[in-house]
Design an enzyme around this catalytic site. Sequence first.
Site, PDB file in Angstrom:
ATOM      1  N   ALA A   1      29.700  54.667  31.332  1.00 29.70           N
ATOM      2  CA  ALA A   1      31.055  54.635  31.890  1.00 29.70           C
ATOM      3  C   ALA A   1      31.742  56.004  31.868  1.00 29.70           C
ATOM      4  O   ALA A   1      32.047  56.568  32.920  1.00 29.70           O
ATOM      5  CB  ALA A   1      31.908  53.605  31.149  1.00 29.70           C
TER       6      ALA A   1
ATOM      7  N   MET B   1      42.204  65.538  20.436  1.00 31.79           N
ATOM      8  CA  MET B   1      42.850  64.799  19.360  1.00 31.79           C
ATOM      9  C   MET B   1      44.229  65.340  19.009  1.00 31.79           C
ATOM     10  O   MET B   1      44.811  64.980  17.993  1.00 31.79           O
ATOM     11  CB  MET B   1      41.964  64.837  18.100  1.00 31.79           C
ATOM     12  CG  MET B   1      40.627  64.139  18.258  1.00 31.79           C
ATOM     13  SD  MET B   1      40.812  62.348  18.464  1.00 31.79           S
ATOM     14  CE  MET B   1      40.364  62.147  20.180  1.00 31.79           C
TER      15      MET B   1
ATOM     16  N   ASN C   1      43.241  61.660  31.162  1.00 36.10           N
ATOM     17  CA  ASN C   1      42.576  61.396  29.883  1.00 36.10           C
ATOM     18  C   ASN C   1      41.517  60.313  30.070  1.00 36.10           C
ATOM     19  O   ASN C   1      41.640  59.455  30.942  1.00 36.10           O
ATOM     20  CB  ASN C   1      43.613  60.924  28.856  1.00 36.10           C
ATOM     21  CG  ASN C   1      42.991  60.602  27.513  1.00 36.10           C
ATOM     22  OD1 ASN C   1      42.317  61.427  26.909  1.00 36.10           O
ATOM     23  ND2 ASN C   1      43.219  59.389  27.024  1.00 36.10           N
TER      24      ASN C   1
ATOM     25  N   HIS D   1      39.714  57.178  28.073  1.00 34.57           N
ATOM     26  CA  HIS D   1      39.847  56.299  26.903  1.00 34.57           C
ATOM     27  C   HIS D   1      38.643  55.370  26.857  1.00 34.57           C
ATOM     28  O   HIS D   1      38.281  54.775  27.880  1.00 34.57           O
ATOM     29  CB  HIS D   1      41.143  55.483  26.984  1.00 34.57           C
ATOM     30  CG  HIS D   1      41.339  54.592  25.804  1.00 34.57           C
ATOM     31  ND1 HIS D   1      41.721  55.075  24.567  1.00 34.57           N
ATOM     32  CD2 HIS D   1      41.169  53.248  25.652  1.00 34.57           C
ATOM     33  CE1 HIS D   1      41.790  54.069  23.718  1.00 34.57           C
ATOM     34  NE2 HIS D   1      41.459  52.948  24.338  1.00 34.57           N
TER      35      HIS D   1
ATOM     36  N   ASP E   1      48.230  56.028  26.006  1.00 30.36           N
ATOM     37  CA  ASP E   1      47.355  55.258  26.908  1.00 30.36           C
ATOM     38  C   ASP E   1      48.152  54.379  27.875  1.00 30.36           C
ATOM     39  O   ASP E   1      47.718  53.293  28.256  1.00 30.36           O
ATOM     40  CB  ASP E   1      46.362  54.382  26.112  1.00 30.36           C
ATOM     41  CG  ASP E   1      45.523  55.184  25.138  1.00 30.36           C
ATOM     42  OD1 ASP E   1      45.163  56.319  25.481  1.00 30.36           O
ATOM     43  OD2 ASP E   1      45.228  54.678  24.040  1.00 30.36           O
TER      44      ASP E   1
ATOM     45  N   ARG F   1      55.095  73.564  14.646  1.00 29.55           N
ATOM     46  CA  ARG F   1      54.556  72.905  15.837  1.00 29.55           C
ATOM     47  C   ARG F   1      55.137  73.475  17.125  1.00 29.55           C
ATOM     48  O   ARG F   1      54.462  73.525  18.160  1.00 29.55           O
ATOM     49  CB  ARG F   1      54.862  71.403  15.757  1.00 29.55           C
ATOM     50  CG  ARG F   1      54.038  70.559  16.710  1.00 29.55           C
ATOM     51  CD  ARG F   1      52.574  70.535  16.293  1.00 29.55           C
ATOM     52  NE  ARG F   1      51.767  69.738  17.180  1.00 29.55           N
ATOM     53  CZ  ARG F   1      50.617  69.176  16.844  1.00 29.55           C
ATOM     54  NH1 ARG F   1      50.143  69.333  15.626  1.00 29.55           N
ATOM     55  NH2 ARG F   1      49.924  68.489  17.711  1.00 29.55           N
TER      56      ARG F   1
END
Length: 208
Positions: free
Chosen positions: A180, A91, A108, A110, A151, A66
Amino acid sequence: MLRVGVLVSGGGTNLQAIIDAIDSGIITNTEIEIVISNNPNAYALTRAQNHGIENICISPKTFENREQFNEALINKLDEKKLDLIVLAGCMVVLPAALIAKYRNRIINIHPALIPSFCGKGYYGLHVHEEVLKRGVKITGATVHFVDEGTDTGPIIAQKAVEVKWGDTPEVLQKRVMEEAEWKIMPYAINLIANNKIEVIDGKVKINQ
């Protein structure tokens, strides 16, 4: 001119909304410099290609670990000298070093009204399944800055969408996107491009 990079994992409908908004003048002073996907088969890459935007796949699966992936991703973003990174259905968990380096320069979308139906495990269709299971009457979408939480970053824009009797998760997902997501993401980018946003004590102030 705001230099934007878009990270996306799938079809890229929000990417298309951004491209269309730039073309129509809804978003001004903005140019998409690069689209990056972790998925080599993401249709978002084709959307970018069709519009003459540089696009590349950087997948964790092609690196030994990673850390190597994180380094490659950060290096590519740095190379493009970006002012803003947009997560449009991304993702991949972003490395902490990237979030710190681009503090209040990563946004971002959501598919719910944060702080409802958000956090770990709440993504994609699952969000709408939980909305319908709870029986709420209003859902929507939220654009927020990205921080180290899930979030939890400062909220830039939100838009409510009605939940209708008989909705399926797929039907509700489509309505939330159309009513939206595809509206407030371009709105937020345009605010940033025209220096109309300040982050003060973890909250976003919009200067008109």
